[in-house]
Design a protein around this motif. Structure first.
Motif, PDB file in Angstrom:
ATOM      1  N   THR A  60     -20.873  14.069  51.841  1.00  0.00           N
ATOM      2  CA  THR A  60     -21.973  14.429  50.957  1.00  0.00           C
ATOM      3  C   THR A  60     -21.454  14.536  49.540  1.00  0.00           C
ATOM      4  O   THR A  60     -20.459  15.224  49.290  1.00  0.00           O
ATOM      5  CB  THR A  60     -22.598  15.775  51.380  1.00  0.00           C
ATOM      6  OG1 THR A  60     -23.034  15.674  52.729  1.00  0.00           O
ATOM      7  CG2 THR A  60     -23.764  16.149  50.497  1.00  0.00           C
ATOM      8  N   PHE A  61     -22.107  13.854  48.612  1.00  0.00           N
ATOM      9  CA  PHE A  61     -21.777  13.968  47.197  1.00  0.00           C
ATOM     10  C   PHE A  61     -22.590  15.117  46.620  1.00  0.00           C
ATOM     11  O   PHE A  61     -23.818  15.173  46.782  1.00  0.00           O
ATOM     12  CB  PHE A  61     -22.135  12.676  46.451  1.00  0.00           C
ATOM     13  CG  PHE A  61     -21.060  11.643  46.469  1.00  0.00           C
ATOM     14  CD1 PHE A  61     -20.286  11.410  45.350  1.00  0.00           C
ATOM     15  CD2 PHE A  61     -20.810  10.904  47.603  1.00  0.00           C
ATOM     16  CE1 PHE A  61     -19.293  10.455  45.359  1.00  0.00           C
ATOM     17  CE2 PHE A  61     -19.825   9.942  47.634  1.00  0.00           C
ATOM     18  CZ  PHE A  61     -19.057   9.720  46.503  1.00  0.00           C
ATOM     19  N   ARG A  62     -21.921  16.019  45.927  1.00  0.00           N
ATOM     20  CA  ARG A  62     -22.581  17.129  45.265  1.00  0.00           C
ATOM     21  C   ARG A  62     -22.390  16.967  43.759  1.00  0.00           C
ATOM     22  O   ARG A  62     -21.279  16.729  43.314  1.00  0.00           O
ATOM     23  CB  ARG A  62     -22.008  18.458  45.742  1.00  0.00           C
ATOM     24  CG  ARG A  62     -22.214  18.684  47.236  1.00  0.00           C
ATOM     25  CD  ARG A  62     -21.595  19.980  47.708  1.00  0.00           C
ATOM     26  NE  ARG A  62     -22.228  21.140  47.132  1.00  0.00           N
ATOM     27  CZ  ARG A  62     -23.287  21.763  47.642  1.00  0.00           C
ATOM     28  NH1 ARG A  62     -23.834  21.305  48.737  1.00  0.00           N
ATOM     29  NH2 ARG A  62     -23.794  22.818  47.067  1.00  0.00           N
ATOM     30  N   ILE A  63     -23.483  17.086  42.999  1.00  0.00           N
ATOM     31  CA  ILE A  63     -23.413  16.925  41.552  1.00  0.00           C
ATOM     32  C   ILE A  63     -24.183  18.054  40.871  1.00  0.00           C
ATOM     33  O   ILE A  63     -24.877  18.838  41.531  1.00  0.00           O
ATOM     34  CB  ILE A  63     -23.994  15.568  41.095  1.00  0.00           C
ATOM     35  CG1 ILE A  63     -25.467  15.456  41.468  1.00  0.00           C
ATOM     36  CG2 ILE A  63     -23.212  14.407  41.686  1.00  0.00           C
ATOM     37  CD1 ILE A  63     -26.156  14.268  40.853  1.00  0.00           C
ATOM     38  N   ASN A  64     -24.079  18.120  39.550  1.00  0.00           N
ATOM     39  CA  ASN A  64     -24.815  19.094  38.758  1.00  0.00           C
ATOM     40  C   ASN A  64     -26.293  18.732  38.799  1.00  0.00           C
ATOM     41  O   ASN A  64     -26.656  17.569  38.670  1.00  0.00           O
ATOM     42  CB  ASN A  64     -24.292  19.071  37.321  1.00  0.00           C
ATOM     43  CG  ASN A  64     -24.881  20.181  36.488  1.00  0.00           C
ATOM     44  OD1 ASN A  64     -26.047  20.525  36.618  1.00  0.00           O
ATOM     45  ND2 ASN A  64     -24.068  20.731  35.618  1.00  0.00           N
ATOM     46  N   LYS A  65     -27.153  19.740  38.943  1.00  0.00           N
ATOM     47  CA  LYS A  65     -28.577  19.440  39.084  1.00  0.00           C
ATOM     48  C   LYS A  65     -29.184  18.879  37.803  1.00  0.00           C
ATOM     49  O   LYS A  65     -30.242  18.269  37.847  1.00  0.00           O
ATOM     50  CB  LYS A  65     -29.354  20.667  39.556  1.00  0.00           C
ATOM     51  CG  LYS A  65     -29.419  21.808  38.592  1.00  0.00           C
ATOM     52  CD  LYS A  65     -30.186  22.952  39.217  1.00  0.00           C
ATOM     53  CE  LYS A  65     -30.136  24.174  38.330  1.00  0.00           C
ATOM     54  NZ  LYS A  65     -30.787  25.306  38.952  1.00  0.00           N
ATOM     55  N   GLY A  66     -28.514  19.009  36.669  1.00  0.00           N
ATOM     56  CA  GLY A  66     -28.997  18.413  35.440  1.00  0.00           C
ATOM     57  C   GLY A  66     -28.796  16.912  35.386  1.00  0.00           C
ATOM     58  O   GLY A  66     -29.386  16.226  34.557  1.00  0.00           O
ATOM     59  N   GLU A  67     -27.951  16.384  36.254  1.00  0.00           N
ATOM     60  CA  GLU A  67     -27.643  14.956  36.262  1.00  0.00           C
ATOM     61  C   GLU A  67     -28.347  14.197  37.387  1.00  0.00           C
ATOM     62  O   GLU A  67     -28.031  13.046  37.640  1.00  0.00           O
ATOM     63  CB  GLU A  67     -26.127  14.760  36.424  1.00  0.00           C
ATOM     64  CG  GLU A  67     -25.299  15.380  35.329  1.00  0.00           C
ATOM     65  CD  GLU A  67     -25.406  14.616  34.026  1.00  0.00           C
ATOM     66  OE1 GLU A  67     -25.782  13.430  34.066  1.00  0.00           O
ATOM     67  OE2 GLU A  67     -25.133  15.201  32.986  1.00  0.00           O
ATOM     68  N   LEU A  68     -29.305  14.818  38.063  1.00  0.00           N
ATOM     69  CA  LEU A  68     -29.946  14.192  39.221  1.00  0.00           C
ATOM     70  C   LEU A  68     -30.629  12.871  38.872  1.00  0.00           C
ATOM     71  O   LEU A  68     -30.440  11.869  39.573  1.00  0.00           O
ATOM     72  CB  LEU A  68     -30.964  15.140  39.847  1.00  0.00           C
ATOM     73  CG  LEU A  68     -30.413  16.220  40.749  1.00  0.00           C
ATOM     74  CD1 LEU A  68     -31.521  17.172  41.175  1.00  0.00           C
ATOM     75  CD2 LEU A  68     -29.751  15.622  41.967  1.00  0.00           C
ATOM     76  N   GLN A  69     -31.405  12.852  37.805  1.00  0.00           N
ATOM     77  CA  GLN A  69     -32.160  11.648  37.454  1.00  0.00           C
ATOM     78  C   GLN A  69     -31.229  10.494  37.091  1.00  0.00           C
ATOM     79  O   GLN A  69     -31.388   9.374  37.563  1.00  0.00           O
ATOM     80  CB  GLN A  69     -33.114  11.958  36.292  1.00  0.00           C
ATOM     81  CG  GLN A  69     -34.000  10.801  35.911  1.00  0.00           C
ATOM     82  CD  GLN A  69     -34.982  10.442  37.015  1.00  0.00           C
ATOM     83  OE1 GLN A  69     -35.396  11.290  37.791  1.00  0.00           O
ATOM     84  NE2 GLN A  69     -35.352   9.184  37.085  1.00  0.00           N
ATOM     85  N   ARG A  70     -30.240  10.780  36.249  1.00  0.00           N
ATOM     86  CA  ARG A  70     -29.310   9.725  35.824  1.00  0.00           C
ATOM     87  C   ARG A  70     -28.479   9.219  36.998  1.00  0.00           C
ATOM     88  O   ARG A  70     -28.245   8.019  37.148  1.00  0.00           O
ATOM     89  CB  ARG A  70     -28.406  10.266  34.717  1.00  0.00           C
ATOM     90  CG  ARG A  70     -27.676   9.187  33.974  1.00  0.00           C
ATOM     91  CD  ARG A  70     -27.059   9.749  32.727  1.00  0.00           C
ATOM     92  NE  ARG A  70     -26.010  10.696  33.033  1.00  0.00           N
ATOM     93  CZ  ARG A  70     -24.811  10.665  32.488  1.00  0.00           C
ATOM     94  NH1 ARG A  70     -24.511   9.772  31.587  1.00  0.00           N
ATOM     95  NH2 ARG A  70     -23.902  11.559  32.814  1.00  0.00           N
ATOM     96  N   ALA A  71     -28.048  10.120  37.874  1.00  0.00           N
ATOM     97  CA  ALA A  71     -27.257   9.721  39.037  1.00  0.00           C
ATOM     98  C   ALA A  71     -28.078   8.881  40.007  1.00  0.00           C
ATOM     99  O   ALA A  71     -27.567   7.927  40.591  1.00  0.00           O
ATOM    100  CB  ALA A  71     -26.714  10.963  39.739  1.00  0.00           C
ATOM    101  N   ARG A  72     -29.335   9.205  40.160  1.00  0.00           N
ATOM    102  CA  ARG A  72     -30.195   8.425  41.059  1.00  0.00           C
ATOM    103  C   ARG A  72     -30.360   7.003  40.532  1.00  0.00           C
ATOM    104  O   ARG A  72     -30.361   6.051  41.301  1.00  0.00           O
ATOM    105  CB  ARG A  72     -31.553   9.093  41.210  1.00  0.00           C
ATOM    106  CG  ARG A  72     -32.382   8.474  42.311  1.00  0.00           C
ATOM    107  CD  ARG A  72     -33.689   9.166  42.466  1.00  0.00           C
ATOM    108  NE  ARG A  72     -33.822  10.144  43.510  1.00  0.00           N
ATOM    109  CZ  ARG A  72     -33.908   9.884  44.806  1.00  0.00           C
ATOM    110  NH1 ARG A  72     -33.803   8.678  45.232  1.00  0.00           N
ATOM    111  NH2 ARG A  72     -34.084  10.827  45.684  1.00  0.00           N
ATOM    112  N   GLU A  73     -30.494   6.853  39.220  1.00  0.00           N
ATOM    113  CA  GLU A  73     -30.600   5.524  38.635  1.00  0.00           C
ATOM    114  C   GLU A  73     -29.324   4.719  38.849  1.00  0.00           C
ATOM    115  O   GLU A  73     -29.373   3.523  39.110  1.00  0.00           O
ATOM    116  CB  GLU A  73     -30.898   5.637  37.137  1.00  0.00           C
ATOM    117  CG  GLU A  73     -32.277   6.171  36.830  1.00  0.00           C
ATOM    118  CD  GLU A  73     -32.479   6.476  35.361  1.00  0.00           C
ATOM    119  OE1 GLU A  73     -31.552   6.220  34.560  1.00  0.00           O
ATOM    120  OE2 GLU A  73     -33.563   6.974  35.009  1.00  0.00           O
ATOM    121  N   LEU A  74     -28.179   5.387  38.753  1.00  0.00           N
ATOM    122  CA  LEU A  74     -26.899   4.692  38.945  1.00  0.00           C
ATOM    123  C   LEU A  74     -26.669   4.297  40.401  1.00  0.00           C
ATOM    124  O   LEU A  74     -26.048   3.283  40.685  1.00  0.00           O
ATOM    125  CB  LEU A  74     -25.742   5.569  38.471  1.00  0.00           C
ATOM    126  CG  LEU A  74     -25.641   5.802  36.969  1.00  0.00           C
ATOM    127  CD1 LEU A  74     -24.567   6.837  36.682  1.00  0.00           C
ATOM    128  CD2 LEU A  74     -25.318   4.502  36.264  1.00  0.00           C
TER     129      LEU A  74
END
Length: 130
Positions: free
Chosen positions: A64-78
């Protein structure tokens, strides 16, 4: 003088972003995150005996990849276009849009009731002495 560091503060904004099932997908996602400066943490899940028995190549993983919740939109696009990834669902509609929609619905529905006017009483100090 008071201390800046306080023990009861929590700064954990890390949320589960997606689950990855292959080594190739993991490598692609890591490269994209590193290229676009998105910090992440990989949480590994252990395989049970049957999964280890049938996976002879060793190319199948579960993490499972865990990231900062502020980066959700940008990470989903990537991450779009990479196979072997299952995204966590956080909903597509933001809370502010839901609130706005509810308020618009209330304004649109009119049931014929009129709001009474507010009446204010004057305090004894408001009267002028004559």
């Amino acid at each position: 003088m008071s201390s800046i560091i306080q023990n009861n503060q929590v700064f954990n904004n890390e949320v589960p972003f997606c689950r990855v099932y292959s080594v190739e997908s993991k490598k692609q996602l890591e490269e994209r995150f590193l290229a676009h400066r998105i910090s992440y943490f990989i949480e590994w899940q252990d395989k049970n005996f049957i999964q280890r028995l049938f996976d002879r190549k060793g190319s199948k993983i579960v993490c499972t990849f865990r990231i900062n919740k502020g980066e959700l939109q940008r990470a989903r696009e990537l991450a779009t276009g990479i196979e072997g990834i299952k995204f966590k669902d956080y909903g597509e509609i933001k809370n502010t849009e839901r609130i706005r929609r509810r308020s618009e619905a209330v304004k649109e529905t009119s049931d014929g009731m009129e709001m009474p006017e507010l009446k204010f009483e004057n305090s004894p100090d408001d009267y002028e002495e004559e």
